[in-house]
Each structure stands twice: as C-alpha cells, then as structure tokens.
Design an enzyme around this catalytic site. Structure first.
Site, short mmCIF file in Angstrom:
data_model
loop_
_atom_site.label_atom_id
_atom_site.label_comp_id
_atom_site.label_asym_id
_atom_site.label_seq_id
_atom_site.Cartn_x
_atom_site.Cartn_y
_atom_site.Cartn_z
N HIS A 99 0.76 -1.10 -0.08
CA HIS A 99 -0.06 0.03 0.01
C HIS A 99 0.87 1.26 0.05
CE1 HIS A 99 -3.28 2.41 2.09
NE2 HIS A 99 -3.28 2.72 1.12
N GLU A 102 2.13 1.47 -3.57
CA GLU A 102 1.46 2.18 -4.26
C GLU A 102 1.37 3.72 -4.24
OE1 GLU A 102 -2.81 3.72 -3.81
OE2 GLU A 102 -2.95 1.56 -3.09
N HIS A 103 1.50 4.20 -3.08
CA HIS A 103 1.44 5.63 -2.88
C HIS A 103 2.77 6.14 -3.42
CE1 HIS A 103 -2.23 6.78 -0.04
NE2 HIS A 103 -2.43 5.60 -0.25
N GLU A 200 -4.67 6.95 6.78
CA GLU A 200 -5.52 6.57 6.21
C GLU A 200 -6.25 5.17 6.83
OE1 GLU A 200 -4.42 5.69 1.98
OE2 GLU A 200 -6.00 4.18 1.72
ZN LIG Z 1 -4.10 4.63 0.15
#
Ligand SMILES: [Zn+2]
Length: 1023
Positions: A99, A102-103, A200
């Site tokens: 994750h 991904e960012h 998040e």
């Molecule tokens: Zn995210």
C-alpha cells in the site's frame, strides 16, 4: 464561437440517431478480429483472438516475448478508453508495504522527477478516471480517458511511475510514516507519528465493517499472504523501513510479474508500441516467485472472537454484535465452478425469497446481514460467508443453529425454477446495460482470477457459463443441492467469527499507539532527535516550494472541444402528463423515470420521505405479497426504485424543486409487466405489514449508521450548508445527519403503527398527474411502444387524481419544455424572505479522525460568476489545499468544490486535525486573494473542471439534466463558454467577493472524536 439558437436546437431535437450502437461497434471489433494467433507485434506475440458478442467486444490475448508480461486487450466501440496495469503483490507482514509502495511510486519517477506527478496529471489531463488500488494480493493502476493524446500522456506517466519510480526517502516519510515534531517548526513540540498511509489506515479501521472483514479474511486463510493486512495495520506500519520498501518494488513491480489490460476503441498496436518502447524493452525476464500457494484445508472447523469500537449511531446500542460463518470454497481460476458458486450464493442470500433472508433477517435477530456476506472471489480460494450484524450476544448459539439448519433445509428442498430464471434474467440485464465505466468494471472483474493465472477470456464469455449452467441443471436436478452438500454441509474448512463492542476499544488503541511511539522515541539519541527535526523542516520546505511540473505532458485548453454535443430530446404528452423521449442506443432496454412533486406534502411528513422511498417498492402490492413482488421485479425488470429529490434552481438560490423520482428499466418485452407493477405499487401497496416494515427500517438505519465513516465529508458539507439556502435545509432533512438520527429513533421504536400511518398519507401526494412529468430513454424502434405504455399508465393514474393545495404559498412555475413558454410546468418553491445564517455544528462520533467542512453561499448556475467559482475551487484544491490538508496536515483528502446548488464548500476527509483545518481553509482564501497563481495554474484548473463537465454519460442517463433541473444544452454551452473565458482577474474578484466576506453567508461543521477545544468554545453547537 459556437452558439445555439432556438431554431437550431428545435431542429436537432427531431433528428433520430443515424447509426445504432451495434452497427458502429462492428468497425473496431472486426478490425481487431484480423489479428491471428502467433502474430508478432512490437515485442508481443498474439496468443488468442476471441469475439465475445454478448459484451460487444473482441478480446486479444498476448504475451511479451522477452519478459513474459501478460496482456489482454478488449476492443469495443467505446471512446472511454481504459488502461490498467496490475502486479501480483503478496506481502508477508502487516507493515502495509504494498500500500505504501502504491502511494510512493506516484510521487515522482525517472522521466517525471517532479513531486507528485500523479496528482499533477489530474489537472493536466481530461481523464475520466485515475486511481490506484491495493488489494489483498495485487496492486492495480487504472486510468481512462476519451482523448487519444491524453491516453498516450497518461500511459507514459503511469509506465514511468510503476517501473522507474524515484522512491525518495522523503516520499516514503510523507506517504508512509515518520516521526516528526507535532509542530515541525518547533523542536520542543512532542514527537508524533505522521504519514498519509498511517492516517489513512487509522481512518479505515474506524469502520467496524472493515475491521470485521479484515479479521475474517486473515483468520480464514491463516497460512500465507491473506493472513496479513495488505493495507497496513496502523501500529505495524512504523516497522517498515525505506530499504524494505525499495526491495519490495524491485521484486514485485517487474514486467514478469505484470498484467496489462487495455479497453476501448483506440488501436492496440499503438499501445503495444509505446509500452514496449517506454518500459518493457528495458527489462530481462525474472522469476518473480509471487505465486500464492493453496490454503491447506482444515480438518475441523474453527471459532474466533474479536472486538471493535461501539457505534454511536447504531439503532440499538445493546445489540451491536456480529457473527458469521465463513466457508472456504474452491479455486477461483476454475471459471465455471466460480460462476456456479456465485449464482448459488445469490440464490441463498439475496432478496426476500432467499432462504437465508427468510431464516436470518425476517426473525429480526439482527439488523442486517454481516458486512461480509455471500460469495467472495477476491482471494485465490473463494469464500462464502453468512451471518448477522446488530445482534445481541445471547443470540449467538441461536444464529449458529439457524445457519446450519438452513443449509440442511436447502439441501433438502433446493430452489424454485422461477428464482433461477429471475437470477439469469438479472444477469442478462446487467450485460446489456451500458455503463460509462465499462472498461473499469471489466478490469476489476477479471483482476483476481487472472492474478492467479486464470483465463481472463474465459471469464468474459459469460454466456458460455450460462449455457453450461442450464445444461448442468437439466442433467441433474439436484446439481445445486449437491454443491451445497459438498461446499457447506461437508466442509470442515469453516470459521465462525464473532465481534462485540468494547467500550474501551479506542482508549486501548490510543494507549497501544502511545506505547509504540514511546518505544520509538526511547531508542533515539539526541542526535537522532535533531535529525528528525531537520528532516521535518526539509519536508515542510519541499512541500511549501512552488513546484516545477513542466516535465509532465499536458493537454492544452485548446485541446478541449469548444462545444458540447447536443442531446436531442423530444417532448410529448401522455394523458395530460409531459413525457420527454430521448432516443439512445440502449441495447434493447427501456429506461423509465417519473418526477413527482412534493409541494402539497404537509411539513410534518418531510422527514419520513426517505423512509417512504426506501420501502415503497418492497412491501408488496396488489395481489402480490412482498416476496412475490420481489420475484416479479427481478424476473421482469432491471430494478425499480424511488428516491427523494431536492433540485436547486439554476437562476435563484432561494428557489428549489422538491419531489421523488421513480426509476425503473426493463427489456421491451416486459414493458406491460413493469407498468403493472408501478400501478399496483401506488394503487394498492401493502403498507400495513408491520413485521416487514421493521425489517426494512432496521436495515436502512444500519446502513446509514455504517455509511458515516466513509461519507463523513458529505455529511459535514450537507450540515455546513444547512442554514445557507432553503434547498440546503431540505437536503439536510433528506440526506444529512438529521436523517441519520431520525432513522435511529424510528429503528428504536417498539411500535411502528404511528410510522405506518404516515406512509399512505405521503403516497396520496405522489402520483398526481397535475404534479408529474416522465422521461423515457430507449432505442428509436422502441419509442412508439413505450409511449403507448406510458399513456395507459397515466390514464390509470388519472383516475386517482386528488386535489391538494400546495403547502407553501410561493410557487413559481418554470416551463418543462424550455423552448416553449406555454404548456406544462415544473413548480418550484420560492422562499424570497430566506435569511442565511451562520452556524457551527459539531457531531461527536467514535472515530479517531475528523471530517471538516465550511460552506459558503455564492451564486446559482446561470450567474456570470458561477464558472469562475468552479475554476477557483479546482485551482485552490490543486495548488494550495491539497498541500496544506493532505501533505502537511496528514489527512487522506481535502479541497474545495463548487456545488450545483450555489454553495462553495471546503472539506477534509479522514483528517487528524479539526479546527486547525478551518484555518487551512482560511489560508486558502488568503492565498487566492493574494493572486499568486499563474496562467498555467488557471489552465490546469480549467482542464480539471472540463474533465468532469465532459465526463461520459450513459445512454440511460442522457437528457437527464434538462429533465430534472431544466438545464438545457444552451445553458450548458453558455457555462462552457464562460469557463473558457475565466481570467486571473475574474478569480481574484470572486475570491474576494464571495469567500473573503464576513460570516453571514457561511456555515461550518465537523464530525469527529471528543474535542476539548470545541467543547470549551461556546460558539459551537455540539450534537
Ligand atoms: Zn491509500
């Protein structure tokens, strides 16, 4: 410059579509069929070319020779082209490495080294979709656009981002996690955890449904990648190092571990050439070794228990437990078996005729099914889950017993043929329905199976599965029962997981975070602390710098079409009711809408309207009880719904239309059945079934309560606008926190007779021909027949005509047909004495994050300043608020937007800050008023506005802006021209005039955890 005159429009409205969608579609499809297996194109070899007529597409499967990258192209005559690349990412710990990766890959790459190219491209492109997802076992980067040049630009940025990202340490701190002084400019302020993904995930786990789903997956597949949280467990995130992040990229983001998917009407060769040249040619094949092994089958069932935070808005606080039984099924790459199991799951759980609905929902042991229910094919082995949420702890054994008993019951009795037919009919409608994001739906539909080397082409051939399914049922009438026996009754790989609220849950979490923080801090030397402070300043400095994005490709404002395509509609009349016809390539489906005014509805019934809408099609009607009604709706229509509407006027902020909208669709052969159902629903609804009503009330109250944690910003914005316009007030009544609380009260009532009395009272005001208008979207061939059916429906409605007086005295009429001043009219409420007032509202909720909003009353759509405010909102979001609220503030999102109702709103999403964010909004206004923005900034904001103005509209929804809001193509064109014309000076002017003014025209609202600053401040209303 293009201008519509009345005459031009008049002519256009009677032009029929010259080409049907099917005819046009042959062009791209046939061209694509010329590819042959074995053919070599730009480093790829064609493996297979398959026509899929049911989805109107041709699929081409290819493999990249040098790296083994896999590729699927779906050629279809749809200009909304899509690209997606997915990597199999299989983490083995809870640090959220896929994750965070991904960012961070979106934070800058070799060819595009500027900070945050992904977010910058949002303003340099006309994309219809741009995003990235981290699933349990893959990471996907999709985008779509209708513009060929834009496609190439975005493809270039995406390829460079995933294959050649910078992965700077600073990106990792910003997006992942870091220790930093609470106030980065003050070395003596305490050290805290910061980072976008860190916050998040804290936000994500404030959602109890998410918490439950995560535990269920982790515990059902405990032996490999599914046992960890791919998004990141908040307290495990700080264990990830920058080195580990880079390592994960090197091993997972490689062509040999990649699957490319393209969709639409652009030529395949061009895509292949660009992908080969810009990325794949630079790699050699590796063995990524990312396969997920099969989960070993348990020899005996397991049980487990977890806790969650109590829900403030739950209908009944003493009943907040969840329990469900989850079964591991077969491998999802077996396409037909997966199809069968997902059909079986629908038959078992969906709708009031399903055995589990009868056995679990109707006895009202819980408020609704558990958040995870039915078939789930997102893991290598699929699962089926069944259970309840909103139940009392003492009902645990009872629920388990019911589940086991129901399974035995299904094995004994099977399913009625008519239910199977209804389900197959639903599938047929879904395949024919044209959506605007079809490419994206396909990409996500094939992603999981393809990820484990299933055949994506086989998945697309849905009709093959349907044929095989029918055959299997014919050969063995017990086909489905045998599956239930095998996968459920005899399956020892099943998990029973319960979840109960713990009053000290949030406190424990806060303590655990504090402990983790102290551990980290204790390990620091003074030198480390000094370095943290300096790095914090460096990051702040980098975030505050004006950024040069000139390396990125961009469309120009001149690439935007100067005119809008005209949508011809044709006005007619059926039994005295105006009907709008819009001829569209709908694949044989007819879409029907009726807008019914609520002007005569007594004020005390307003709060009940959303409830009325959600139950009116589900209570039974005429000779049908609610089960038979549901069956008929599924067998004959693509769905029937009723929804409340608040429509702001285009020219006056104190005027609005209020009503409910009826919506349904069907295949043309079912038109008589569909209208018969509507007729029965309004002529003889079964409102008096209190048991049925209670089930529906519980389900909607639960759904509303669960929705707050992901739509909190919408609730905050709606509340902030509550006292600014009359429409805003009704909006809060229908869709705001006021409605959530009202439904909670209703759900808690022990006796619903009072509510039952309200429903027929509301009904009387709805189907009144004097206050209605209808719309039909269908193919030209279907229009005459549809018209005849609307006509006879209206005749029937007219026999029930009753006369009521409007409740509010000031009613303004607007012609339904904007080109003629006579004829039928829309009747709007006018509130000329409305006084906006300033109000700050705080809703205390058990979340670890806030949703903050400030809304300002500005001007309506037709006002000359409206376009400038739209551009200003986008520019402030991209150039200032995103940096302040997300990058510096650590919120998941934030920005400004101009709403159709003339309200300009600031918002933040999953925000660790509360009142501080209000100052960020104010700073944004000061920034705008200072005029420190460039022509490039303005042009980018315009592109971004146009990408939403020009977003594709499905054939089923064409012509709706004129039908619902009276917004004509002419008005839209005028708005378009104003958007093009917006200047630097215009932006300064509107910022000063509307946002810089005093408090009278704005409202503020925050949803969030207990807040001392707000409590002590008497200017806040605390709810
Ligand atoms: Zn995210």
């Amino acid at each position: 410059m293009f201008r519509h005159t009345k005459a031009v429009l008049e002519k256009l409205r009677h032009v029929c579509l010259q080409l049907s969608w099917r005819q046009r579609s042959t062009a791209v499809k046939e061209k694509t069929l010329h590819y042959k297996a074995g053919q070599q194109i730009h480093g790829f070899t064609v493996k297979e070319v398959v026509a899929v007529p049911d989805l109107f597409l041709t699929a081409v499967k290819l493999t990249h020779d040098k790296t083994g990258a896999q590729y699927l192209h779906a050629a279809r005559d749809d200009p909304n082209n899509l690209f997606s690349i997915q990597f199999r990412t299989t983490p083995m710990d809870n640090t959220g490495v896929p994750h965070i990766l991904e960012h961070t890959v979106l934070c800058g790459s070799k060819k595009y080294p500027c900070r945050d190219p992904f977010f910058k491209m949002l303003n340099r492109s006309l994309s219809t979709f741009m995003n990235a997802f981290t699933a349990s076992d893959y990471t996907m980067y999709p985008f779509s656009t209708q513009n060929g040049k834009d496609f190439q630009n975005l493809l270039s940025v995406y390829l460079d981002a995933v294959f050649f990202p910078c992965l700077r340490e600073q990106d990792f701190w910003q997006e992942g996690w870091r220790l930093e002084n609470e106030n980065p400019t003050d070395a003596s302020s305490p050290l805290v955890f910061k980072g976008v993904v860190f916050n998040e995930m804290k936000g994500a786990f404030s959602d109890n449904e998410r918490v439950y789903a995560q535990h269920l997956q982790n515990k059902l597949y405990p032996d490999h990648t599914y046992s960890v949280v791919s998004g990141g467990e908040p307290l495990a995130i700080p264990d990830l190092t920058w080195e580990q992040l880079k390592q994960f990229h090197a091993t997972h983001y490689h062509p040999s571990n990649a699957r490319f998917f393209t969709y639409g009407d652009l030529p395949l060769e061009q895509h292949l050439k660009q992908i080969e040249e810009e990325a794949l040619s630079k790699f050699e094949r590796i063995d990524p070794n990312t396969q997920v092994p099969s989960q070993p089958h348990w020899t005996r069932p397991r049980e487990d228990h977890v806790t969650c935070s109590p829900e403030a808005m739950a209908p009944d606080p003493s009943r907040q437990n969840t329990l469900c039984v989850s079964y591991m099924l077969g491998d999802i790459t077996n396409t037909f078996e997966a199809f069968t199991l997902s059909m079986l799951s629908s038959l078992m759980t969906s709708g009031p005729n399903a055995p589990f609905y009868k056995a679990l929902i109707e006895p009202k042991i819980g408020t609704d099914f558990s958040s995870v229910v039915g078939y789930d094919g997102s893991t290598k082995e699929a699962s089926f889950s069944i259970g309840l949420q909103g139940m009392a702890e003492e009902d645990t054994e009872k629920v388990k017993h019911i589940i086991h008993h129901t399974i035995s019951d299904i094995i004994e009795k099977g399913f009625e043929d008519e239910r199977i037919e209804a389900l197959l009919h639903k599938l047929e409608i879904q395949m024919k329905h044209q959506s605007t994001n079809f490419g994206l739906s396909l990409a996500s539909y094939i992603a999981s199976s393809w990820n484990h080397d299933g055949d994506p082409v086989e998945l697309l051939q849905i009709n093959n599965s349907v044929t095989k399914f029918r055959q299997a049922l014919k050969e063995n009438p017990r086909f489905l029962q045998d599956k239930v026996q095998h996968y459920f009754k005899e399956n020892t790989h099943r998990l029973t997981l319960s979840m109960s609220p713990d009053d000290s849950y949030l406190e424990k979490q806060a303590k655990a975070e504090e402990k983790k923080l102290q551990e980290k801090i204790n390990a620091l030397s003074d030198g480390d602390k000094k370095e943290i402070y300096e790095k914090g300043l460096q990051l702040l400095d980098a975030q505050s710098k004006t950024q040069d994005a000139s390396c990125l490709p961009a469309l120009k404002v001149s690439d935007i079409a100067p005119t809008i395509p005209v949508t011809p509609v044709h006005m007619s009349n059926a039994g005295g009711v105006p009907v709008q016809f819009c001829e569209q390539p709908t694949n044989g489906l007819v879409y029907f809408r009726a807008m019914c005014s609520l002007n005569t509805l007594p004020e005390d019934l307003k709060l009940y309207v959303p409830l009325f809408c959600s139950v009116v099609t589900k209570m039974g009607c005429g000779s049908l009880d609610y089960r038979q009604q549901a069956q008929q709706m599924e067998l004959r229509t693509g769905g029937m719904s009723v929804s409340p509407q608040v429509i702001s006027d285009c020219t006056n902020l104190d005027m609005f239309e209020q009503g409910v909208l009826l919506f349904s669709s069907c295949l043309d052969r079912n038109l008589p059945h569909m209208f018969k159902l509507w007729q029965d629903i309004f002529n003889s609804p079964h409102f008096d079934n209190e048991e049925r009503l209670r089930v529906l009330v519980m389900m909607s109250a639960q759904e509303l309560a669960n929705g707050i944690s992901h739509s909190g910003h919408m609730y905050a914005m709606t509340r902030a606008a509550r006292y600014l316009t009359p429409a805003g007030e009704l909006h809060e009544t229908f869709d705001g926190m006021e409605q959530v609380r009202f439904m909670k009260r209703i759900a808690e009532m022990s006796d619903l007779t009072q509510v039952i009395r309200m429903l027929p009272r509301i009904k009387k005001h709805i189907l009144n021909p004097d206050n209605m208008r209808c719309a039909i979207n269908a193919t030209p061939q279907q229009v005459p027949e549809s018209a005849a059916h609307v006509e006879s429906f209206m005749k029937d409605v007219a026999t029930n005509r009753k006369h009521f007086k409007a409740v509010r005295p000031n009613i303004i009429k607007r012609p339904v047909d904007v080109l003629s001043d006579s004829g039928p009219s829309r009747k709007l409420i006018d509130d000329p004495n409305f006084q906006p007032c300033y109000m700050k509202t705080f809703f205390q909720l058990p979340f670890p994050v806030n949703f903050v909003s400030e809304s300002v009353r500005t001007v309506p759509y037709n006002h000359e300043h409206y376009a400038s405010l739209c551009v200003l909102a986008r520019m402030m979001t991209a150039k200032f608020l995103h940096g302040e609220i997300r990058e510096k503030g650590g919120a998941y999102g934030g920005g400004a937007r101009m709403g159709g109702g003339g309200v300009f709103s600031f918002y933040s999403y999953r925000d660790p800050n509360s009142v501080q964010t209000l100052s960020a909004f104010r700073k944004g206004v000061e920034w705008a008023m200072s005029g420190q923005f460039t022509q490039q900034d303005i042009d980018e904001a315009k592109l971004s506005v146009f990408s939403s103005v020009d977003s594709p509209v499905a054939p089923s929804s064409k012509g709706m802006s004129i039908f619902l809001s009276g917004l004509s193509d002419e008005m839209k064109q005028r708005h378009r021209e104003r958007l093009f014309a917006v200047t630097h000076k215009n932006l300064l002017d509107v910022a000063e005039r509307y946002l810089g003014t005093g408090h009278k025209t704005c409202g503020v609202s925050i949803l969030g955890p207990e807040n001392d600053a707000i409590k002590k401040d008497p200017s806040w209303v605390v709810k």
